[in-house]
Design a protein around this motif. Structure first.
Motif, PDB file in Angstrom:
ATOM      1  N   GLY A  35       0.818  -1.202   0.000  1.00  0.00           N
ATOM      2  CA  GLY A  35       0.000   0.000   0.000  1.00  0.00           C
ATOM      3  C   GLY A  35       0.854   1.255   0.000  1.00  0.00           C
ATOM      4  O   GLY A  35       2.037   1.220   0.325  1.00  0.00           O
ATOM      5  N   TRP A  36       0.228   2.345  -0.420  1.00  0.00           N
ATOM      6  CA  TRP A  36       0.815   3.679  -0.294  1.00  0.00           C
ATOM      7  C   TRP A  36      -0.085   4.502   0.611  1.00  0.00           C
ATOM      8  O   TRP A  36      -1.323   4.482   0.467  1.00  0.00           O
ATOM      9  CB  TRP A  36       0.941   4.356  -1.651  1.00  0.00           C
ATOM     10  CG  TRP A  36       2.052   3.841  -2.501  1.00  0.00           C
ATOM     11  CD1 TRP A  36       1.979   2.886  -3.462  1.00  0.00           C
ATOM     12  CD2 TRP A  36       3.421   4.256  -2.465  1.00  0.00           C
ATOM     13  NE1 TRP A  36       3.216   2.675  -4.032  1.00  0.00           N
ATOM     14  CE2 TRP A  36       4.119   3.514  -3.433  1.00  0.00           C
ATOM     15  CE3 TRP A  36       4.142   5.197  -1.706  1.00  0.00           C
ATOM     16  CZ2 TRP A  36       5.490   3.668  -3.676  1.00  0.00           C
ATOM     17  CZ3 TRP A  36       5.495   5.349  -1.941  1.00  0.00           C
ATOM     18  CH2 TRP A  36       6.160   4.591  -2.917  1.00  0.00           C
ATOM     19  N   PHE A  37       0.528   5.219   1.516  1.00  0.00           N
ATOM     20  CA  PHE A  37      -0.155   6.144   2.417  1.00  0.00           C
ATOM     21  C   PHE A  37       0.530   7.498   2.319  1.00  0.00           C
ATOM     22  O   PHE A  37       1.635   7.605   1.783  1.00  0.00           O
ATOM     23  CB  PHE A  37      -0.073   5.636   3.867  1.00  0.00           C
ATOM     24  CG  PHE A  37      -0.998   4.488   4.171  1.00  0.00           C
ATOM     25  CD1 PHE A  37      -0.733   3.220   3.674  1.00  0.00           C
ATOM     26  CD2 PHE A  37      -2.115   4.668   4.962  1.00  0.00           C
ATOM     27  CE1 PHE A  37      -1.579   2.154   3.955  1.00  0.00           C
ATOM     28  CE2 PHE A  37      -2.971   3.607   5.262  1.00  0.00           C
ATOM     29  CZ  PHE A  37      -2.687   2.353   4.749  1.00  0.00           C
ATOM     30  N   ARG A  38      -0.119   8.510   2.856  1.00  0.00           N
ATOM     31  CA  ARG A  38       0.507   9.823   2.910  1.00  0.00           C
ATOM     32  C   ARG A  38       0.115  10.518   4.211  1.00  0.00           C
ATOM     33  O   ARG A  38      -0.909  10.202   4.826  1.00  0.00           O
ATOM     34  CB  ARG A  38       0.131  10.676   1.700  1.00  0.00           C
ATOM     35  CG  ARG A  38      -1.343  11.054   1.603  1.00  0.00           C
ATOM     36  CD  ARG A  38      -1.633  11.711   0.257  1.00  0.00           C
ATOM     37  NE  ARG A  38      -3.020  12.148   0.147  1.00  0.00           N
ATOM     38  CZ  ARG A  38      -3.550  12.602  -0.983  1.00  0.00           C
ATOM     39  NH1 ARG A  38      -2.824  12.682  -2.103  1.00  0.00           N
ATOM     40  NH2 ARG A  38      -4.820  12.986  -1.002  1.00  0.00           N
ATOM     41  N   GLN A  39       0.948  11.474   4.591  1.00  0.00           N
ATOM     42  CA  GLN A  39       0.728  12.175   5.850  1.00  0.00           C
ATOM     43  C   GLN A  39       1.231  13.599   5.755  1.00  0.00           C
ATOM     44  O   GLN A  39       2.318  13.845   5.226  1.00  0.00           O
ATOM     45  CB  GLN A  39       1.427  11.439   6.997  1.00  0.00           C
ATOM     46  CG  GLN A  39       1.090  11.959   8.372  1.00  0.00           C
ATOM     47  CD  GLN A  39       1.633  11.046   9.460  1.00  0.00           C
ATOM     48  OE1 GLN A  39       2.592  10.299   9.264  1.00  0.00           O
ATOM     49  NE2 GLN A  39       1.007  11.086  10.641  1.00  0.00           N
ATOM     50  N   THR A  40       0.433  14.525   6.261  1.00  0.00           N
ATOM     51  CA  THR A  40       0.824  15.922   6.386  1.00  0.00           C
ATOM     52  C   THR A  40       0.924  16.258   7.868  1.00  0.00           C
ATOM     53  O   THR A  40       0.307  15.597   8.711  1.00  0.00           O
ATOM     54  CB  THR A  40      -0.175  16.844   5.696  1.00  0.00           C
ATOM     55  OG1 THR A  40      -1.492  16.577   6.213  1.00  0.00           O
ATOM     56  CG2 THR A  40      -0.185  16.615   4.186  1.00  0.00           C
ATOM     57  N   GLY A  42       0.470  17.243  11.515  1.00  0.00           N
ATOM     58  CA  GLY A  42      -0.707  17.416  12.352  1.00  0.00           C
ATOM     59  C   GLY A  42      -1.896  16.562  11.967  1.00  0.00           C
ATOM     60  O   GLY A  42      -2.940  16.633  12.641  1.00  0.00           O
ATOM     61  N   LYS A  43      -1.755  15.777  10.902  1.00  0.00           N
ATOM     62  CA  LYS A  43      -2.867  14.937  10.461  1.00  0.00           C
ATOM     63  C   LYS A  43      -2.491  13.466  10.541  1.00  0.00           C
ATOM     64  O   LYS A  43      -1.314  13.109  10.541  1.00  0.00           O
ATOM     65  CB  LYS A  43      -3.290  15.310   9.044  1.00  0.00           C
ATOM     66  CG  LYS A  43      -3.892  16.703   8.921  1.00  0.00           C
ATOM     67  CD  LYS A  43      -4.471  16.919   7.545  1.00  0.00           C
ATOM     68  CE  LYS A  43      -5.145  18.277   7.444  1.00  0.00           C
ATOM     69  NZ  LYS A  43      -5.750  18.512   6.103  1.00  0.00           N
ATOM     70  N   GLU A  44      -3.512  12.623  10.560  1.00  0.00           N
ATOM     71  CA  GLU A  44      -3.262  11.195  10.588  1.00  0.00           C
ATOM     72  C   GLU A  44      -2.798  10.711   9.216  1.00  0.00           C
ATOM     73  O   GLU A  44      -3.125  11.294   8.188  1.00  0.00           O
ATOM     74  CB  GLU A  44      -4.531  10.447  11.002  1.00  0.00           C
ATOM     75  CG  GLU A  44      -4.969  10.707  12.441  1.00  0.00           C
ATOM     76  CD  GLU A  44      -6.132   9.843  12.850  1.00  0.00           C
ATOM     77  OE1 GLU A  44      -6.479   9.853  14.049  1.00  0.00           O
ATOM     78  OE2 GLU A  44      -6.699   9.148  11.989  1.00  0.00           O
ATOM     79  N   ARG A  45      -2.051   9.619   9.241  1.00  0.00           N
ATOM     80  CA  ARG A  45      -1.629   9.008   7.989  1.00  0.00           C
ATOM     81  C   ARG A  45      -2.863   8.458   7.277  1.00  0.00           C
ATOM     82  O   ARG A  45      -3.696   7.795   7.885  1.00  0.00           O
ATOM     83  CB  ARG A  45      -0.633   7.900   8.300  1.00  0.00           C
ATOM     84  CG  ARG A  45       0.153   7.397   7.127  1.00  0.00           C
ATOM     85  CD  ARG A  45       1.318   6.539   7.577  1.00  0.00           C
ATOM     86  NE  ARG A  45       2.296   7.311   8.339  1.00  0.00           N
ATOM     87  CZ  ARG A  45       3.487   6.840   8.717  1.00  0.00           C
ATOM     88  NH1 ARG A  45       3.831   5.598   8.396  1.00  0.00           N
ATOM     89  NH2 ARG A  45       4.308   7.586   9.406  1.00  0.00           N
ATOM     90  N   GLU A  46      -2.978   8.755   5.972  1.00  0.00           N
ATOM     91  CA  GLU A  46      -4.160   8.344   5.245  1.00  0.00           C
ATOM     92  C   GLU A  46      -3.827   7.426   4.076  1.00  0.00           C
ATOM     93  O   GLU A  46      -2.774   7.563   3.442  1.00  0.00           O
ATOM     94  CB  GLU A  46      -4.945   9.566   4.735  1.00  0.00           C
ATOM     95  CG  GLU A  46      -4.242  10.389   3.688  1.00  0.00           C
ATOM     96  CD  GLU A  46      -5.141  11.473   3.104  1.00  0.00           C
ATOM     97  OE1 GLU A  46      -6.246  11.711   3.628  1.00  0.00           O
ATOM     98  OE2 GLU A  46      -4.726  12.080   2.089  1.00  0.00           O
ATOM     99  N   PHE A  47      -4.761   6.529   3.808  1.00  0.00           N
ATOM    100  CA  PHE A  47      -4.626   5.572   2.718  1.00  0.00           C
ATOM    101  C   PHE A  47      -4.672   6.278   1.370  1.00  0.00           C
ATOM    102  O   PHE A  47      -5.476   7.191   1.162  1.00  0.00           O
ATOM    103  CB  PHE A  47      -5.760   4.552   2.827  1.00  0.00           C
ATOM    104  CG  PHE A  47      -5.927   3.681   1.618  1.00  0.00           C
ATOM    105  CD1 PHE A  47      -6.949   3.918   0.719  1.00  0.00           C
ATOM    106  CD2 PHE A  47      -5.054   2.629   1.387  1.00  0.00           C
ATOM    107  CE1 PHE A  47      -7.106   3.118  -0.397  1.00  0.00           C
ATOM    108  CE2 PHE A  47      -5.208   1.817   0.275  1.00  0.00           C
ATOM    109  CZ  PHE A  47      -6.242   2.065  -0.616  1.00  0.00           C
ATOM    110  N   VAL A  48      -3.836   5.808   0.447  1.00  0.00           N
ATOM    111  CA  VAL A  48      -3.832   6.341  -0.908  1.00  0.00           C
ATOM    112  C   VAL A  48      -4.165   5.243  -1.923  1.00  0.00           C
ATOM    113  O   VAL A  48      -5.051   5.420  -2.760  1.00  0.00           O
ATOM    114  CB  VAL A  48      -2.471   6.979  -1.256  1.00  0.00           C
ATOM    115  CG1 VAL A  48      -2.445   7.420  -2.719  1.00  0.00           C
ATOM    116  CG2 VAL A  48      -2.172   8.148  -0.342  1.00  0.00           C
ATOM    117  N   ALA A  49      -3.446   4.126  -1.848  1.00  0.00           N
ATOM    118  CA  ALA A  49      -3.646   3.061  -2.835  1.00  0.00           C
ATOM    119  C   ALA A  49      -3.155   1.735  -2.268  1.00  0.00           C
ATOM    120  O   ALA A  49      -2.290   1.700  -1.388  1.00  0.00           O
ATOM    121  CB  ALA A  49      -2.913   3.375  -4.133  1.00  0.00           C
TER     122      ALA A  49
END
Length: 123
Positions: A35-40, A42-49
């Motif tokens: 999987g790929w996730f992303r995070q900015t 102050g935010k939670e890590r989120e699912f991408v693909a």
């Protein structure tokens, strides 16, 4: 144990493209869904693909569907994320992750994580 190393991040203008790669080493790569996730900040890590171990099944976050493509090469132990039509809101640190679970999309479904690569999209 699986070691994951991402590459390919950088700075790109809105509308541009980037291709992220994740190289795996250690245990049999083809035995893991990826999987790929992303995070900015102050935010939670989120699912991408997500891609199944065979590569047949692929799943995407709604906002990237049609713009991003996940793929894998089990012979080369790599998984890639082709990102087209990038938007400023795609700016984040992108992580690849390996899963031996039958479920997907949640951080806890993935066991191994890379260190992340920064993607910055300017407007």
């Amino acid at each position: 144990q699986v070691q994951l190393v991402e590459s390919g991040g950088g700075l790109v203008q809105a509308g541009g493209s980037l291709r992220l790669s994740c190289a795996a080493s250690g245990r049999t790569f083809s035995g893991y869904a990826m999987g790929w996730f992303r995070q900015t900040p102050g935010k939670e890590r989120e699912f991408v693909a997500h891609i199944t171990w065979s590569g047949v099944g692929t799943y995407y976050k709604t906002s990237v569907n049609g713009r991003f493509t996940i793929s894998r090469d089990n012979a080369k132990n790599t998984v890639s994320l082709q990102m087209n039509s990038l938007k400023p809101e795609d700016t984040a640190v992108y992580y690849c992750a390996a899963s031996s679970s039958s479920s997907w999309g949640r951080v806890q479904d993935y066991t191994y994580w890379g260190q992340g690569t920064q993607v910055t999209v300017s407007s």
